[in-house]
Design a protein around this motif. Structure first.
Motif, PDB file in Angstrom:
ATOM      1  N   GLY A 131      -1.328  -4.397 -11.914  1.00  0.00           N
ATOM      2  CA  GLY A 131      -0.773  -2.612 -11.466  1.00  0.00           C
ATOM      3  C   GLY A 131      -0.913  -2.101 -10.394  1.00  0.00           C
ATOM      4  O   GLY A 131       0.165  -1.607  -9.360  1.00  0.00           O
ATOM      5  N   ARG A 132      -2.151  -2.728  -9.473  1.00  0.00           N
ATOM      6  CA  ARG A 132      -2.723  -2.125  -8.473  1.00  0.00           C
ATOM      7  C   ARG A 132      -2.427  -2.753  -7.271  1.00  0.00           C
ATOM      8  O   ARG A 132      -1.838  -2.223  -6.302  1.00  0.00           O
ATOM      9  N   LEU A 133      -2.071  -4.252  -7.912  1.00  0.00           N
ATOM     10  CA  LEU A 133      -1.376  -4.843  -6.618  1.00  0.00           C
ATOM     11  C   LEU A 133      -0.087  -4.476  -6.198  1.00  0.00           C
ATOM     12  O   LEU A 133       1.118  -4.986  -5.103  1.00  0.00           O
ATOM     13  N   LYS A 134       0.809  -4.510  -7.308  1.00  0.00           N
ATOM     14  CA  LYS A 134       2.183  -4.291  -7.014  1.00  0.00           C
ATOM     15  C   LYS A 134       2.256  -2.523  -6.651  1.00  0.00           C
ATOM     16  O   LYS A 134       3.346  -2.845  -5.502  1.00  0.00           O
ATOM     17  N   ASN A 135       1.659  -1.704  -6.619  1.00  0.00           N
ATOM     18  CA  ASN A 135       1.571  -0.330  -6.168  1.00  0.00           C
ATOM     19  C   ASN A 135       1.414  -0.383  -4.687  1.00  0.00           C
ATOM     20  O   ASN A 135       0.661   0.687  -4.542  1.00  0.00           O
ATOM     21  N   ASP A 136       0.404  -0.776  -3.919  1.00  0.00           N
ATOM     22  CA  ASP A 136      -0.035  -1.848  -2.823  1.00  0.00           C
ATOM     23  C   ASP A 136       0.858  -2.243  -1.690  1.00  0.00           C
ATOM     24  O   ASP A 136       0.300  -3.216  -1.318  1.00  0.00           O
ATOM     25  N   SER A 137       1.820  -1.516  -1.893  1.00  0.00           N
ATOM     26  CA  SER A 137       2.750  -2.448  -1.156  1.00  0.00           C
ATOM     27  C   SER A 137       2.946  -3.062   0.417  1.00  0.00           C
ATOM     28  O   SER A 137       2.637  -3.824   1.701  1.00  0.00           O
ATOM     29  N   ALA A 138       2.159  -1.961   0.811  1.00  0.00           N
ATOM     30  CA  ALA A 138       1.167  -1.993   2.248  1.00  0.00           C
ATOM     31  C   ALA A 138      -0.064  -2.934   2.574  1.00  0.00           C
ATOM     32  O   ALA A 138      -0.395  -2.699   3.863  1.00  0.00           O
ATOM     33  N   GLY A 139      -0.290  -2.990   1.532  1.00  0.00           N
ATOM     34  CA  GLY A 139      -1.787  -4.213   1.640  1.00  0.00           C
ATOM     35  C   GLY A 139      -3.071  -3.644   2.572  1.00  0.00           C
ATOM     36  O   GLY A 139      -3.584  -4.148   2.543  1.00  0.00           O
ATOM     37  N   LYS A 140      -3.264  -2.215   1.850  1.00  0.00           N
ATOM     38  CA  LYS A 140      -4.324  -1.163   2.159  1.00  0.00           C
ATOM     39  C   LYS A 140      -5.437  -1.481   1.547  1.00  0.00           C
ATOM     40  O   LYS A 140      -6.811  -1.349   2.191  1.00  0.00           O
ATOM     41  N   ASP A 141      -5.663  -2.230   0.414  1.00  0.00           N
ATOM     42  CA  ASP A 141      -6.398  -2.416  -0.351  1.00  0.00           C
ATOM     43  C   ASP A 141      -6.704  -3.745   0.111  1.00  0.00           C
ATOM     44  O   ASP A 141      -6.113  -5.082  -0.986  1.00  0.00           O
TER      45      ASP A 141
END
Ligand SMILES: C[S@@+](CC[C@H](N)C(=O)[O-])C[C@H]1O[C@@H](n2cnc3c(N)ncnc32)[C@H](O)[C@@H]1O
Length: 548
Positions: A131-141
């Motif tokens: 879920g976190r990866l899906k929501n982090d499309s900008a690759g900030k994490d």
């Protein structure tokens, strides 16, 4: 942070964590506010805050029983279930709202349906990570992407996964199924142009094979597991120079040996008091690698590998039993191999080891769980070890078995039996297994002894007045012994858990309260403890664990 990640000194181990300054034993290397991934054990979902990991009061019956024994009964916090999924609980609104923003919004709907069972921690972790990866499309994490670089699933380009598939097909199949389940439950998410099923698998392997056990020092209870890309960059050594401490919810890495600037920092993934072949097997089966640490490179050449006498000298009386055990544990014999001149003696002692280690909870058979052994089984295993004359008190699994027995007796209210085993461990075992006095496991054991002694000093608990008087007659005052263990715990808190930790605060409160209730000055108490300790040590030496 005073550490950096670079190529490990262990060949083939990928990256490692290195010190950027000198550290002394007990120094904090770094503190993380919370592990990047933290999942409660299924049986803690009902009484522990899923964000800060503070444990609520145990149920009323359990609390009353513990209080009657004079034990710590939990912080008394109340937890409330999330109204959405009704599966995870939080102790406060701030915890709930932080958890929601960070992770729970990704899992709440997925775990909510009543028809779904409570999911194991690895599966819950993968659902949140996806879920976190899906929501982090900008690759900030960056840390999130970093998890995919960990071995065995990413950093080595899949070599280790191939090896696991070959060497441990059953484990590979189980893990793959669970990862697939997490991916399906998550609704087969599309994550840019990545293969989300493969990512679920990589997350699952990394979380399961790199996790740290999270437990509560106060009541010695397992709470769950954690994974953190920074902390988990530290490789394993069977002679570690650091130790991880969990101060709900902080993770603290502390030095247990002097570490020089530029030196690699190692922690332990498994119990390093076990003999060489057992450590190797546990790392192979649970963490999927062959340990290449400096100690293991020297093989079975350390005190934990030694018996009191050569395996060839196993008394004849044990031959029949050992031969029966050879059949029962045929598959495990290579793991418990011991060098001996006579090949028959080798196999017999290996079979006895397989038996006693399996009673102590270590089994290397993937088809078998680590079922809790009964008191009778633990006592039989202890008898077997000690009566062969091969095992001393410090060779595993004798220390494990004694601790199992101690915890069993404490929970049954058989405090004097537990106390005697604890005294033996305190004086005869712990200093050998954990030479650093501030080693967290030693501090927990010392606290356990102080609460057990306090309970023995309570004349209202049936049988305790008689024990108290009997000890007084034999020359030592249990109230002084209680002070001794409490003072020792308090002295070691600073360099183990820290004074501000939940554990440190409880110890300090108990100490202050105890001092308020006595009119003897601390210096005088310390003198009396000094006088009493050699007598207590003598008692510990005379404990016969088979006749408690
Ligand atoms: C928690 S990770 C540590 C960080 C890892 N070295 C990396 O590059 O991402 C655990 C992995 O590191 C390697 N490793 C750690 N300790 C090791 C050791 N003592 N011997 C061999 N490999 C080790 C194994 O591949 C293991 O699966």
């Amino acid at each position: 942070m005073e550490v950096e990640r670079k190529k490990s000194g262990i060949e083939g181990a990928g990256r490692g964590l290195f010190a950027k300054k000198d550290f002394q034993p007990g120094d904090v290397i770094f503190t993380l506010d919370r592990p990047y991934v933290a999942e409660l054990d299924i049986n803690r979902l009902q009484d522990t805050c899923a964000w800060c990991f503070q444990r609520g009061a145990a149920d009323d019956e359990e609390r009353a029983r513990r209080a009657a024994l004079g034990f710590f009964t939990g912080g008394g916090i109340e937890t409330k279930a999330c109204t959405g999924c009704k599966r995870v609980r939080y102790c406060s609104k701030p915890c709930q709202s932080k958890a929601w923003k960070r992770e729970h919004k990704h899992e709440c709907k997925v775990i909510a349906p009543e028809t779904r069972p409570d999911l194991p921690h690895g599966v819950r972790a993968v659902i949140k990570l996806l879920g976190r990866l899906k929501n982090d499309s900008a690759g900030k994490d960056e840390l999130l992407l970093d998890i995919l670089q960990f071995t065995p699933a990413g950093g080595d380009k899949g070599e280790a996964l191939e090896r696991i598939k070959k060497e441990n097909p059953q484990r590979f199949e189980d893990f793959s199924m669970l990862a697939y389940g997490a991916w399906k439950y998550s609704g087969e998410p599309s994550i840019g142009d990545m293969d989300s099923e493969m990512i679920a698998k990589a997350f699952f392997y990394n979380v399961m094979s790199n996790t740290i056990q999270l437990s509560s020092a106060l009541d010695d209870t397992s709470l769950g597991v954690g994974f953190d890309p920074i902390l988990c960059s530290a490789n394993h050594s069977c002679d570690p120079n650091s130790v991880v401490v969990f101060n709900q919810p902080k993770l603290v890495l502390r030095a247990i040996k002097p570490i020089k600037k530029g030196e690699e920092i190692f922690m332990k993934y498994v119990d390093v008091t076990n003999p060489f072949s057992v450590r190797q097997a546990e790392l192979r089966d649970s963490y999927f690698f062959r340990c290449q640490c400096a100690k293991c490179k020297k093989g079975a050449a350390f005190p934990e590998d030694k018996f009191l006498k050569a395996p060839d000298e196993l008394p004849k009386d044990f031959f029949k039993l050992a031969d029966d055990l050879r059949k029962r544990h045929a598959k495990q014999l290579p793991t418990f191999f011991v060098p001996a001149n006579d090949p028959e003696a080798q196999l017999r002692v290996a079979a006895i080891q397989a038996e006693v280690f399996s009673v102590s909870g270590l089994t290397f058979d993937v088809n078998k769980g680590n079922d809790t052994s009964s008191e009778e089984e633990v006592l039989d295993a202890l008898k077997l070890c000690l009566n062969t004359g091969l095992w001393g008190y410090t060779r595993q699994p004798v220390p494990h078995l004694l601790r199992q027995l101690l915890v069993m007796y404490l929970s049954q209210g058989r405090i004097y039996q537990a106390w005697r085993i604890g005294a033996l461990r305190h004086f005869l075992i712990s200093p050998t297994l954990y030479p650093t006095a501030s080693y967290p496991d030693r501090v927990i054991d010392c606290w356990m002894m102080s609460t057990a002694t306090n309970s023995l000093c309570n004349p209202n608990i049936p049988g305790h007045k008689e024990i108290f008087d009997q000890c007084l007659k034999s020359g030592f005052d249990l109230r002084i012994v209680y002070f001794g263990f409490l003072i020792e715990t308090r002295e070691q808190i600073e360099r183990s858990f820290g004074k501000d930790s939940p554990f440190g605060q409880v110890v300090e409160n108990v100490f202050q309260k105890t001092m308020q209730n006595t009119d003897i000055p601390l210096s005088e108490i310390k003198d009396k403890v000094k006088e009493t300790w050699p007598k207590l040590k003598a008692v510990a030496h005379n404990v016969d664990v088979l006749k408690l």
